[in-house]
Scaffold this motif. Sequence first.
Motif, PDB file in Angstrom:
ATOM      1  N   GLU A 121       0.808  -1.224   0.000  1.00  0.00           N
ATOM      2  CA  GLU A 121       0.000   0.000   0.000  1.00  0.00           C
ATOM      3  C   GLU A 121       0.838   1.270   0.000  1.00  0.00           C
ATOM      4  OE1 GLU A 121      -3.067   0.133   2.924  1.00  0.00           O
ATOM      5  OE2 GLU A 121      -3.721  -1.926   2.546  1.00  0.00           O
ATOM      6  N   SER A 122       2.068   1.194   0.499  1.00  0.00           N
ATOM      7  CA  SER A 122       2.890   2.406   0.588  1.00  0.00           C
ATOM      8  C   SER A 122       3.608   2.728  -0.717  1.00  0.00           C
ATOM      9  CB  SER A 122       3.932   2.257   1.704  1.00  0.00           C
ATOM     10  OG  SER A 122       4.824   1.192   1.404  1.00  0.00           O
ATOM     11  N   SER A 123       3.541   1.833  -1.698  1.00  0.00           N
ATOM     12  CA  SER A 123       4.281   2.057  -2.941  1.00  0.00           C
ATOM     13  C   SER A 123       3.628   3.138  -3.791  1.00  0.00           C
ATOM     14  CB  SER A 123       4.369   0.758  -3.748  1.00  0.00           C
ATOM     15  OG  SER A 123       3.103   0.430  -4.285  1.00  0.00           O
ATOM     16  N   ALA A 124       4.449   3.830  -4.585  1.00  0.00           N
ATOM     17  CA  ALA A 124       3.944   4.896  -5.456  1.00  0.00           C
ATOM     18  C   ALA A 124       2.976   4.336  -6.492  1.00  0.00           C
ATOM     19  CB  ALA A 124       5.112   5.599  -6.146  1.00  0.00           C
ATOM     20  N   ALA A 125       3.242   3.123  -6.992  1.00  0.00           N
ATOM     21  CA  ALA A 125       2.360   2.517  -7.995  1.00  0.00           C
ATOM     22  C   ALA A 125       0.985   2.227  -7.405  1.00  0.00           C
ATOM     23  CB  ALA A 125       2.987   1.238  -8.540  1.00  0.00           C
ATOM     24  N   TYR A 126       0.964   1.749  -6.163  1.00  0.00           N
ATOM     25  CA  TYR A 126      -0.317   1.474  -5.485  1.00  0.00           C
ATOM     26  C   TYR A 126      -1.107   2.778  -5.317  1.00  0.00           C
ATOM     27  CZ  TYR A 126      -3.561  -0.409  -1.971  1.00  0.00           C
ATOM     28  OH  TYR A 126      -4.695  -0.805  -1.283  1.00  0.00           O
ATOM     29  N   GLN A 127      -0.419   3.830  -4.883  1.00  0.00           N
ATOM     30  CA  GLN A 127      -1.084   5.123  -4.675  1.00  0.00           C
ATOM     31  C   GLN A 127      -1.642   5.671  -5.987  1.00  0.00           C
ATOM     32  OE1 GLN A 127       1.814   7.645  -2.745  1.00  0.00           O
ATOM     33  NE2 GLN A 127       2.186   6.144  -1.133  1.00  0.00           N
ATOM     34  N   LEU A 128      -0.856   5.553  -7.073  1.00  0.00           N
ATOM     35  CA  LEU A 128      -1.313   6.024  -8.377  1.00  0.00           C
ATOM     36  C   LEU A 128      -2.515   5.218  -8.851  1.00  0.00           C
ATOM     37  CD1 LEU A 128      -1.111   7.589 -11.029  1.00  0.00           C
ATOM     38  CD2 LEU A 128       0.677   5.998 -11.760  1.00  0.00           C
ATOM     39  N   ALA A 129      -2.438   3.894  -8.716  1.00  0.00           N
ATOM     40  CA  ALA A 129      -3.544   3.036  -9.154  1.00  0.00           C
ATOM     41  C   ALA A 129      -4.817   3.348  -8.381  1.00  0.00           C
ATOM     42  CB  ALA A 129      -3.157   1.570  -8.979  1.00  0.00           C
ATOM     43  N   THR A 130      -4.686   3.628  -7.092  1.00  0.00           N
ATOM     44  CA  THR A 130      -5.851   3.978  -6.272  1.00  0.00           C
ATOM     45  C   THR A 130      -6.494   5.265  -6.773  1.00  0.00           C
ATOM     46  OG1 THR A 130      -4.858   2.906  -4.337  1.00  0.00           O
ATOM     47  CG2 THR A 130      -6.633   4.475  -3.921  1.00  0.00           C
ATOM     48  N   ASP A 131      -5.669   6.260  -7.084  1.00  0.00           N
ATOM     49  CA  ASP A 131      -6.193   7.530  -7.615  1.00  0.00           C
ATOM     50  C   ASP A 131      -6.910   7.315  -8.946  1.00  0.00           C
ATOM     51  OD1 ASP A 131      -5.444   9.152  -5.570  1.00  0.00           O
ATOM     52  OD2 ASP A 131      -3.603   9.874  -6.496  1.00  0.00           O
ATOM     53  N   LEU A 132      -6.314   6.531  -9.825  1.00  0.00           N
ATOM     54  CA  LEU A 132      -6.926   6.274 -11.126  1.00  0.00           C
ATOM     55  C   LEU A 132      -8.251   5.537 -10.977  1.00  0.00           C
ATOM     56  CD1 LEU A 132      -3.724   5.235 -13.132  1.00  0.00           C
ATOM     57  CD2 LEU A 132      -5.076   7.317 -13.453  1.00  0.00           C
ATOM     58  N   HIS A 133      -8.310   4.609 -10.050  1.00  0.00           N
ATOM     59  CA  HIS A 133      -9.550   3.855  -9.811  1.00  0.00           C
ATOM     60  C   HIS A 133     -10.653   4.775  -9.286  1.00  0.00           C
ATOM     61  CE1 HIS A 133     -12.291   0.670  -8.708  1.00  0.00           C
ATOM     62  NE2 HIS A 133     -12.238   1.019  -7.426  1.00  0.00           N
ATOM     63  N   HIS A 134     -10.303   5.654  -8.357  1.00  0.00           N
ATOM     64  CA  HIS A 134     -11.299   6.558  -7.771  1.00  0.00           C
ATOM     65  C   HIS A 134     -11.842   7.560  -8.793  1.00  0.00           C
ATOM     66  CE1 HIS A 134      -9.663   5.787  -3.434  1.00  0.00           C
ATOM     67  NE2 HIS A 134     -10.524   4.867  -3.824  1.00  0.00           N
ATOM     68  N   ARG A 135     -11.006   7.944  -9.748  1.00  0.00           N
ATOM     69  CA  ARG A 135     -11.461   8.892 -10.767  1.00  0.00           C
ATOM     70  C   ARG A 135     -12.457   8.256 -11.730  1.00  0.00           C
ATOM     71  NH1 ARG A 135      -7.430  13.531 -11.663  1.00  0.00           N
ATOM     72  NH2 ARG A 135      -6.287  13.479  -9.701  1.00  0.00           N
ATOM     73  N   GLY A 136     -12.319   6.969 -11.941  1.00  0.00           N
ATOM     74  CA  GLY A 136     -13.274   6.274 -12.801  1.00  0.00           C
ATOM     75  C   GLY A 136     -13.412   6.929 -14.150  1.00  0.00           C
ATOM     76  N   ARG A 137     -14.653   7.324 -14.473  1.00  0.00           N
ATOM     77  CA  ARG A 137     -14.910   7.950 -15.772  1.00  0.00           C
ATOM     78  C   ARG A 137     -14.842   9.478 -15.705  1.00  0.00           C
ATOM     79  NH1 ARG A 137     -19.657   4.407 -18.781  1.00  0.00           N
ATOM     80  NH2 ARG A 137     -18.764   2.360 -18.348  1.00  0.00           N
ATOM     81  N   ALA A 138     -14.480  10.019 -14.552  1.00  0.00           N
ATOM     82  CA  ALA A 138     -14.378  11.477 -14.418  1.00  0.00           C
ATOM     83  C   ALA A 138     -13.044  11.962 -14.975  1.00  0.00           C
ATOM     84  CB  ALA A 138     -14.515  11.872 -12.949  1.00  0.00           C
ATOM     85  N   VAL A 139     -12.711  11.472 -16.160  1.00  0.00           N
ATOM     86  CA  VAL A 139     -11.480  11.817 -16.859  1.00  0.00           C
ATOM     87  C   VAL A 139     -11.858  12.152 -18.289  1.00  0.00           C
ATOM     88  CG1 VAL A 139      -9.239  10.953 -17.675  1.00  0.00           C
ATOM     89  CG2 VAL A 139     -10.059  10.316 -15.409  1.00  0.00           C
ATOM     90  N   SER A 140     -11.337  13.235 -18.820  1.00  0.00           N
ATOM     91  CA  SER A 140     -11.709  13.617 -20.186  1.00  0.00           C
ATOM     92  C   SER A 140     -10.965  12.802 -21.231  1.00  0.00           C
ATOM     93  CB  SER A 140     -11.431  15.108 -20.399  1.00  0.00           C
ATOM     94  OG  SER A 140     -10.040  15.375 -20.285  1.00  0.00           O
ATOM     95  N   ARG A 141      -9.718  12.431 -20.915  1.00  0.00           N
ATOM     96  CA  ARG A 141      -8.889  11.738 -21.909  1.00  0.00           C
ATOM     97  C   ARG A 141      -7.657  11.179 -21.213  1.00  0.00           C
ATOM     98  NH1 ARG A 141      -8.570  12.229 -27.631  1.00  0.00           N
ATOM     99  NH2 ARG A 141     -10.359  13.611 -27.457  1.00  0.00           N
ATOM    100  N   TYR A 142      -7.213  10.009 -21.642  1.00  0.00           N
ATOM    101  CA  TYR A 142      -5.939   9.458 -21.191  1.00  0.00           C
ATOM    102  C   TYR A 142      -4.905   9.721 -22.280  1.00  0.00           C
ATOM    103  CZ  TYR A 142      -8.676   6.833 -17.724  1.00  0.00           C
ATOM    104  OH  TYR A 142      -9.522   6.485 -16.703  1.00  0.00           O
ATOM    105  N   ARG A 143      -3.752  10.267 -21.871  1.00  0.00           N
ATOM    106  CA  ARG A 143      -2.649  10.489 -22.809  1.00  0.00           C
ATOM    107  C   ARG A 143      -1.479   9.603 -22.372  1.00  0.00           C
ATOM    108  NH1 ARG A 143      -4.977  15.822 -22.470  1.00  0.00           N
ATOM    109  NH2 ARG A 143      -5.610  16.493 -24.571  1.00  0.00           N
ATOM    110  N   LEU A 144      -1.151   8.620 -23.182  1.00  0.00           N
ATOM    111  CA  LEU A 144      -0.091   7.669 -22.844  1.00  0.00           C
ATOM    112  C   LEU A 144       1.151   7.975 -23.681  1.00  0.00           C
ATOM    113  CD1 LEU A 144      -2.001   4.274 -22.467  1.00  0.00           C
ATOM    114  CD2 LEU A 144      -1.849   6.219 -20.910  1.00  0.00           C
ATOM    115  N   TYR A 145       2.280   8.178 -23.004  1.00  0.00           N
ATOM    116  CA  TYR A 145       3.522   8.595 -23.657  1.00  0.00           C
ATOM    117  C   TYR A 145       4.577   7.492 -23.600  1.00  0.00           C
ATOM    118  CZ  TYR A 145       1.890  13.457 -23.639  1.00  0.00           C
ATOM    119  OH  TYR A 145       1.182  14.621 -23.857  1.00  0.00           O
ATOM    120  N   LEU A 146       5.192   7.265 -24.741  1.00  0.00           N
ATOM    121  CA  LEU A 146       6.425   6.488 -24.770  1.00  0.00           C
ATOM    122  C   LEU A 146       7.560   7.497 -24.918  1.00  0.00           C
ATOM    123  CD1 LEU A 146       8.127   3.868 -25.066  1.00  0.00           C
ATOM    124  CD2 LEU A 146       7.834   4.119 -27.541  1.00  0.00           C
TER     125      LEU A 146
END
Length: 689
Positions: A121-146
């Motif tokens: 639970e203390s990992s940065a990835a866990y914290q980020l995933a939790t935020d993304l889950h809580h936002r659900g569909r309240a996101v206008s667009r996902y921008r994925l960068y390589l």
Amino acid sequence: MNLDDFYLDLQNTVNARAAVDNDYTSMAFMAEVSERFAEAGEVEDFTVMQFEGSGQRNKKLAVNAYDLDDADESVSLAVLLHSNSDSIDVVTATDAKKRLSALENFLSEAVSGHFTAGREESSAAYQLATDLHHRGRAVSRYRLYLVTNGRLSDRIKGVPSSTLNGVPIDFHLWDLQRLHQVQESQQGREALEINLTKWVPEGLPILEISGDSTDFATYMAAVPGALVADLYAQYGSRLLEGNVRSFLSGRGKVNKGIKTTILSEPEMFMAYNNGITATATGLTRTSDGLRATSLVDLQIVNGGQTTASLFYVARENAKGSVLSDVFVPMKLVVVDPEKAVDLVPKISRFANSQNRVSEADFFSNSPFHIRLEELSRRLLVPARPGVNYHTKWYYERTRGQYLNEKNKLSATDATKFAATYPRSQVFTKTDAAKYAVSWDQKPYVVSAGAQKNFVAFAEGIARIWETSNEEINEQYFRDLVAKAIMYEEIRRSVAKADWYDKGYLANIVTYTMAKLAFEIGRQAPGKHLNFAAIWQQQTLTEAMTTTALSVGKLVSGSLTSPTRRVANVTEWAKSATCWETVRAAPFDLPQSFTKELIDSSVRAEAKTTSKATQKIDNGIDIQTQVLSTTKAEWESLRTFAIANRVAGPTDIGILDLVTGRKNGFPSVRQSVRLVATLHKARERGFSDF
């Protein structure tokens, strides 16, 4: 600079950063790119992290940076492909798609809630995933960068967009060539190229407003509201000129008046709304010249609130026809690309005059930044022990200025330049903001990202500049450099501390500086940190470093405390409540530290002296300006001023001095008044010089 030289310089910068931060080279590269993205307006504030793993059905997952806080409610995620090779690697289509798939897999499992099962639970990835889950569909667009320091194979033509739970996903490929192009571009960012026929197949009807200038052309248009909303949906805040983006980010999403008009009287929108002002560096028209089919480097310089409101109203009302009867008045100024760097900021400044933008604002050519640059080129740094020459700190007010200046020189002169201005003594506008705002005890603002912090810094500087620009003087510059030394030495020390567990380094450093400033004020009233000594020695004393490390350990514990109010440490660091918590944490300054403090009266006296010196320098500068203007030029101003009644008897008397009608030379006060007369005349149309 060619691509190979750019690669070597980037690798050197990244290696130095990794050494200072005691971090992996790949993470230092991601941090460097993140800063460049912020300056270019691509992504406002990437938070760098490291996660590689597997998910459901053993799918590969990866993420290396994220930004959850864009004004358009988009979410940006990035994944790395990094090489330590001495030469530029070619990235194949297969490798690129694998990395983007790993990032998309992470996003999918995070949003669904599957990622967090059984993870720390203390990992940065866990914290980020939790935020993304809580936002659900309240996101206008996902921008994925390589992001890669290699060169993408010519066979890669882009990656098609997709969706996740109805939210669009765009894929962005950033390789070495693209990073190089942005650095080499005059605007310091990648130019948007927009094909208008995607929205208006026949082209957008436009009317050219005739004028004599060869530097720009002006057009008027009635733009479909749906086109404006879609452009914002696709490009987000990249569409907004930096000043507008900064202004918009602090406002609410939807202007109620705009929303009411759209929903109840859409046909009246043109009549009620002031519209938008935009600039571009290129325009393609139909053969008859009556329709625009494409635009290059479109930037909205006024009307950000209208733009964002149209987008949000369309998003809130699922039926696609909500904007079908809405048209937005637009003034479009197409600027010569060679002149855009100077003209676009001015157009933005004057277009936003109702939301007064200061002269000491965001733009690199403002008087504040020019003065800092001048001071940095003039002030010698005390020679270090064992070194028989002086160096200088180089203030870089535009990205790449240092390298550009160096690369123009011969090999011998370039070596001398590097010795005078060591790479470690170069700092940028956003660096200056970070150092100053940290010491001003606003670490939560610094943690909000480089651009938001720079806005706060600019607003503070504007108040100082407009009240008394003499405050920005040699003493101010030396103090700023001392803060830079302090910030960077704390950063190096924390990165190597045995208690530091890689992560949140930037947050720890800014909070440490702020906590030190706060505790000095609380525990040693009437005392001040001896910035003059730091400047003189170009380093911190042992007592300062030891104390700062102790504070840093305390800060780290507060930021990552299990009782923190926000699970995501990075987001927690952005809140004023976090600063209140750190500020309240007990810490006693050791005697070895407090005995090095100086009386505030000593510092105040030095500031007064430096301010008086700057006032004299300002007077010399303005008299030099007067002296460098010819009698014939002053004569033309005198004739114009009398004919257009922009000068009174006193002003005419001063003009008589510089035109030779009277003997003598104007005093400093008279010179100031003379230049003010010149400015008034220019406002009335005077343009002879």
